[in-house]
Write a protein that holds these residues in place. Structure first.
Motif, PDB file in Angstrom:
ATOM      1  N   VAL A   1       0.847  -1.197   0.000  1.00  0.00           N
ATOM      2  CA  VAL A   1       0.000   0.000   0.000  1.00  0.00           C
ATOM      3  C   VAL A   1       0.885   1.251   0.000  1.00  0.00           C
ATOM      4  CG1 VAL A   1      -1.694   1.328   1.338  1.00  0.00           C
ATOM      5  CG2 VAL A   1      -1.898  -1.152   1.189  1.00  0.00           C
ATOM      6  N   TYR A   2       1.922   1.222   0.813  1.00  0.00           N
ATOM      7  CA  TYR A   2       2.823   2.372   0.960  1.00  0.00           C
ATOM      8  C   TYR A   2       3.485   2.749  -0.377  1.00  0.00           C
ATOM      9  CZ  TYR A   2       6.954   4.970   2.422  1.00  0.00           C
ATOM     10  OH  TYR A   2       7.934   5.907   2.541  1.00  0.00           O
ATOM     11  N   THR A   3       3.718   1.757  -1.234  1.00  0.00           N
ATOM     12  CA  THR A   3       4.354   2.064  -2.532  1.00  0.00           C
ATOM     13  C   THR A   3       3.403   2.822  -3.453  1.00  0.00           C
ATOM     14  OG1 THR A   3       3.590   0.011  -3.567  1.00  0.00           O
ATOM     15  CG2 THR A   3       5.729  -0.076  -2.438  1.00  0.00           C
ATOM     16  N   GLY A   4       2.117   2.808  -3.138  1.00  0.00           N
ATOM     17  CA  GLY A   4       1.143   3.487  -3.990  1.00  0.00           C
ATOM     18  C   GLY A   4       0.769   2.661  -5.209  1.00  0.00           C
ATOM     19  N   LYS A   5       1.279   1.447  -5.288  1.00  0.00           N
ATOM     20  CA  LYS A   5       1.027   0.617  -6.477  1.00  0.00           C
ATOM     21  C   LYS A   5       0.229  -0.629  -6.111  1.00  0.00           C
ATOM     22  CE  LYS A   5       3.571   3.296  -9.091  1.00  0.00           C
ATOM     23  NZ  LYS A   5       2.952   4.220 -10.018  1.00  0.00           N
ATOM     24  N   ARG A   6      -0.504  -0.581  -5.036  1.00  0.00           N
ATOM     25  CA  ARG A   6      -1.258  -1.765  -4.624  1.00  0.00           C
ATOM     26  C   ARG A   6      -2.180  -2.250  -5.757  1.00  0.00           C
ATOM     27  NH1 ARG A   6      -5.458  -2.876   0.212  1.00  0.00           N
ATOM     28  NH2 ARG A   6      -5.418  -0.658   0.545  1.00  0.00           N
ATOM     29  N   HIS A   7      -2.847  -1.296  -6.431  1.00  0.00           N
ATOM     30  CA  HIS A   7      -3.802  -1.697  -7.466  1.00  0.00           C
ATOM     31  C   HIS A   7      -3.140  -2.554  -8.550  1.00  0.00           C
ATOM     32  CE1 HIS A   7      -1.884   1.984  -8.763  1.00  0.00           C
ATOM     33  NE2 HIS A   7      -2.461   1.964  -9.936  1.00  0.00           N
ATOM     34  N   LEU A   8      -1.879  -2.185  -8.899  1.00  0.00           N
ATOM     35  CA  LEU A   8      -1.172  -2.931  -9.946  1.00  0.00           C
ATOM     36  C   LEU A   8      -0.670  -4.272  -9.414  1.00  0.00           C
ATOM     37  CD1 LEU A   8       0.925  -0.001 -11.498  1.00  0.00           C
ATOM     38  CD2 LEU A   8      -1.276  -0.900 -12.248  1.00  0.00           C
ATOM     39  N   GLU A   9      -0.116  -4.234  -8.200  1.00  0.00           N
ATOM     40  CA  GLU A   9       0.455  -5.442  -7.597  1.00  0.00           C
ATOM     41  C   GLU A   9      -0.619  -6.521  -7.397  1.00  0.00           C
ATOM     42  OE1 GLU A   9       3.672  -5.936  -6.925  1.00  0.00           O
ATOM     43  OE2 GLU A   9       3.298  -7.920  -6.063  1.00  0.00           O
TER      44      GLU A   9
ATOM     45  N   LEU B   1      -1.587   7.807   5.634  1.00  0.00           N
ATOM     46  CA  LEU B   1      -1.406   7.186   6.944  1.00  0.00           C
ATOM     47  C   LEU B   1      -2.540   6.210   7.231  1.00  0.00           C
ATOM     48  CD1 LEU B   1       0.691   7.917   9.223  1.00  0.00           C
ATOM     49  CD2 LEU B   1      -1.172   9.121  10.326  1.00  0.00           C
ATOM     50  N   PHE B   2      -3.750   6.673   6.981  1.00  0.00           N
ATOM     51  CA  PHE B   2      -4.928   5.843   7.228  1.00  0.00           C
ATOM     52  C   PHE B   2      -4.895   4.600   6.346  1.00  0.00           C
ATOM     53  CE2 PHE B   2      -9.289   4.741   5.992  1.00  0.00           C
ATOM     54  CZ  PHE B   2      -9.802   4.409   7.233  1.00  0.00           C
ATOM     55  N   GLU B   3      -4.509   4.788   5.101  1.00  0.00           N
ATOM     56  CA  GLU B   3      -4.523   3.678   4.140  1.00  0.00           C
ATOM     57  C   GLU B   3      -3.461   2.628   4.490  1.00  0.00           C
ATOM     58  OE1 GLU B   3      -6.778   3.200   2.238  1.00  0.00           O
ATOM     59  OE2 GLU B   3      -6.211   2.276   0.346  1.00  0.00           O
ATOM     60  N   VAL B   4      -2.270   3.091   4.861  1.00  0.00           N
ATOM     61  CA  VAL B   4      -1.182   2.147   5.165  1.00  0.00           C
ATOM     62  C   VAL B   4      -1.433   1.471   6.511  1.00  0.00           C
ATOM     63  CG1 VAL B   4       1.287   1.921   5.624  1.00  0.00           C
ATOM     64  CG2 VAL B   4       0.501   3.439   3.800  1.00  0.00           C
ATOM     65  N   LEU B   5      -1.655   2.284   7.552  1.00  0.00           N
ATOM     66  CA  LEU B   5      -1.815   1.706   8.889  1.00  0.00           C
ATOM     67  C   LEU B   5      -3.123   0.940   9.039  1.00  0.00           C
ATOM     68  CD1 LEU B   5      -0.320   4.481  11.184  1.00  0.00           C
ATOM     69  CD2 LEU B   5       0.765   2.421  10.311  1.00  0.00           C
ATOM     70  N   GLY B   6      -4.087   1.247   8.165  1.00  0.00           N
ATOM     71  CA  GLY B   6      -5.345   0.492   8.190  1.00  0.00           C
ATOM     72  C   GLY B   6      -5.099  -0.992   7.956  1.00  0.00           C
ATOM     73  N   GLU B   7      -4.026  -1.310   7.274  1.00  0.00           N
ATOM     74  CA  GLU B   7      -3.723  -2.721   7.020  1.00  0.00           C
ATOM     75  C   GLU B   7      -3.088  -3.393   8.233  1.00  0.00           C
ATOM     76  OE1 GLU B   7      -4.904  -4.258   4.627  1.00  0.00           O
ATOM     77  OE2 GLU B   7      -5.563  -2.555   3.434  1.00  0.00           O
TER      78      GLU B   7
END
Ligand code: HEM
Length: 524
Positions: free
Chosen positions: A85-93, A243-249
């Protein structure tokens, strides 16, 4: 088979400290644990053994999700997904992993990504759809906001308060505000006519100004287009989202981080302070037109069922955040796609010229919303520009059957929006290309596929986006006002590769590399 529910991180931490206290109490007699290597080694062993057992269990055939494939690291720890998520490429990965493993991918020890159109209904859209997962429990903060209420029944009560803010009459008033702000955006670009313009940055500011008006009405003092953003409102909002997106995981870590205000709170401080100040002013001033606060403050209904101050603060902060970076990200991508394909640009421009002169008056907006090619451009931009890579939900106590597989209770499940939206099963041909024609009658020719219900960019069902129609109108109005006012072109220095590589998709879309354009005013 039941999954073990995840305890709160702060509770685990306190339990760990308590255990340490008891442990070293029995070792007392030593001056300090640092002088007592045996005690220290025993303590480290005591701490590591449970960890090793957890890892062994997660990899073992006894784990309820053992039959679902996924990368080794993701099966061991949630940190793997948090990093992706932190890389910003979750959708592709995640899309890549589905190509490799198929419909089901175990993206965390207790998490499944399910790339199936059928799963959208079960997880999100039906009356039996699932509650939100712990990813929406950001520690002690935001306790009472609409977005953070995870149980459907409780959430529905709060949603009822919000809903009138998106009624047809509210939307009509909002459309005029958006139009006024879009003309203001055009006026700003006019001043930069001979220069290279960072359009992504202007659009960001435009979206915050719009959401300030829609949330607080005339009392809003958010004027980022005119005044600039010296206080870093935009970056504060973006950092909070990341922050919310990364730590939400990794909710257990989020629980702990929230006790470190200088690390966690710092990021959202600017935006939160601004929202609180504006809310305080707004409570004193009711403008002539209703805004989102009108409904949250119950000014319209006179209801006694008031929200607490904390709930109100969370909701107004969320309103600004929900409607700004999301919309500006999609709008930036929309403009990029049409600027990168001159055929599309010309066709859209011709449709607008046929219907309007150089500016759209408020009473002409209904004509704009009916334009077919404009609609197709917006739908295609939403399909490829979805900023939401994950919408995690939790399987109810009886478990659930999805795509003929039984999923145990407590499993966190989600359908990867981007993977669905570029799947050849749903969009064919050229699923990765920006081709608005696919949304028009006849599509992209014989055999072409358009599965509209596979588009998840606004989610659906009880937790779906309340601002969907508003957001779509924003995309229509801003695009139209810009194309009518200017001949827009990508700047000669612009790099497509850098722009695409710099797109980070994390609940809002961030652009590491700006959308550089030139804007030449069109003649009278
Ligand atoms: C293109 C722009 C937008 C996109 C792609 C978008 C997408 C979404 C998505 C996917 C959700 C569900 C999130 C989740 O379950 O985690 C959501 C929720 C929400 N959005 Fe939007 N949104 C956009 C613009 C807006 C705007 C302009 C507003 C206006 C305030 C808005 C208000 C909301 C609200 C209030 C919710 C929470 C709904 C609930 O929990 O009941 N959104 N949005």
């Amino acid at each position: 088979m039941l999954q073990v529910p995840e305890p709160r991180g702060d509770v685990v931490f306190v339990a760990y400290l308590a255990f340490a206290t008891v442990f070293f109490h029995f070792k007392k007699g030593q001056d300090s644990i640092w002088n007592c290597p045996t005690a220290l080694c025993q303590w480290i062993a005591c701490s590591l053994v449970p960890l090793a057992l957890v890892v062994a269990y997660r990899l073992s055939p006894f784990h309820p999700l053992a039959k679902f494939p996924g990368p080794l690291l993701s099966r061991i720890t949630k940190f793997w997904l948090a990093y992706v998520v932190y890389t910003g490429k979750r959708h592709l990965e995640i899309a890549k992993l589905h190509d490799q493993y198929g419909t089901f991918v175990r993206t965390g020890p207790n998490t499944l990504s399910i790339n199936s159109h059928e799963a959208i209904r079960t997880i999100y859209a039906t009356s039996t759809s699932m509650d939100k997962s712990n990813a929406y429990r950001p520690g002690r903060f935001f306790g009472g906001g609409l977005f953070f209420i995870r149980r459907k029944d409780m959430h529905a009560e709060r949603r009822r308060i919000w809903a009138p803010a998106f009624s047809p009459s509210s939307l009509n008033t909002a459309s005029m505000t958006i139009s006024r702000r879009s003309r203001q955006l055009a006026a700003h670009l006019t001043k930069l006519e001979t220069q290279t313009i960072d359009l992504s940055s202007y659009i960001r500011r435009w979206s915050y100004d719009v959401m300030g008006d829609l949330t607080f009405g005339k009392s809003s003092r958010i004027e980022l287009m005119s005044d600039g953003d010296e206080n870093g409102v935009v970056s504060s909002g973006q950092k909070a989202t990341v922050l919310f997106e990364v730590l939400g995981e990794i909710p257990m870590i989020f629980d702990l981080m929230c006790y470190l205000p200088n690390i966690c709170m710092q990021e959202i401080h600017v935006l939160r302070k601004l929202a609180n100040d504006l809310l305080a002013t707004r409570k004193q001033v009711q403008g002539p037109e209703p805004d989102i606060c009108t409904h949250l403050l119950h000014v319209d209904s006179g209801s006694a069922e008031n929200l607490s101050d904390e709930e109100l603060e969370n909701d107004v902060l969320f309103a600004i955040q929900a409607g700004s970076d999301t919309t500006s990200g999609v709008l930036t991508l929309l403009l990029y796609y049409i600027l990168a394909d001159r055929q599309v640009y010309k066709k859209l421009s011709a449709e607008l010229d046929l219907n309007f002169r150089h500016v759209i008056e408020d009473n002409e907006l209904s004509v704009l919303f009916q334009l077919p090619y404009m609609g197709a451009v917006v739908q295609e931009a939403l399909r490829l520009g979805t900023p939401f890579p994950g919408l995690p939900r939790v399987v109810p106590p009886d478990g659930s059957v999805i795509c003929s597989r039984f999923i145990p209770a407590g499993t966190i499940v989600g359908v990867p929006a981007y993977a669905q939206q570029v799947s050849p099963e749903n969009f064919w041909p050229h699923p990765l290309e920006f081709m608005p024609q696919r949304w028009l009658p006849g599509g992209l020719g014989p055999g072409s596929v358009l599965n509209k219900s596979a588009v998840m960019c606004f989610s659906s069902g009880p937790f779906g986006c309340l601002g969907k129609t508003l957001a779509i109108r924003e995309l229509y109005i801003a695009t139209a006002q810009l194309l009518l006012a200017f001949d827009l072109e990508l700047d000669t220095s612009f790099s497509h590769d850098k722009f695409k590589a710099g797109i980070q998709n994390m609940r809002s879309t961030l652009f590491e590399y700006p959308l550089l354009i030139t804007a030449r005013q069109r003649g009278g």
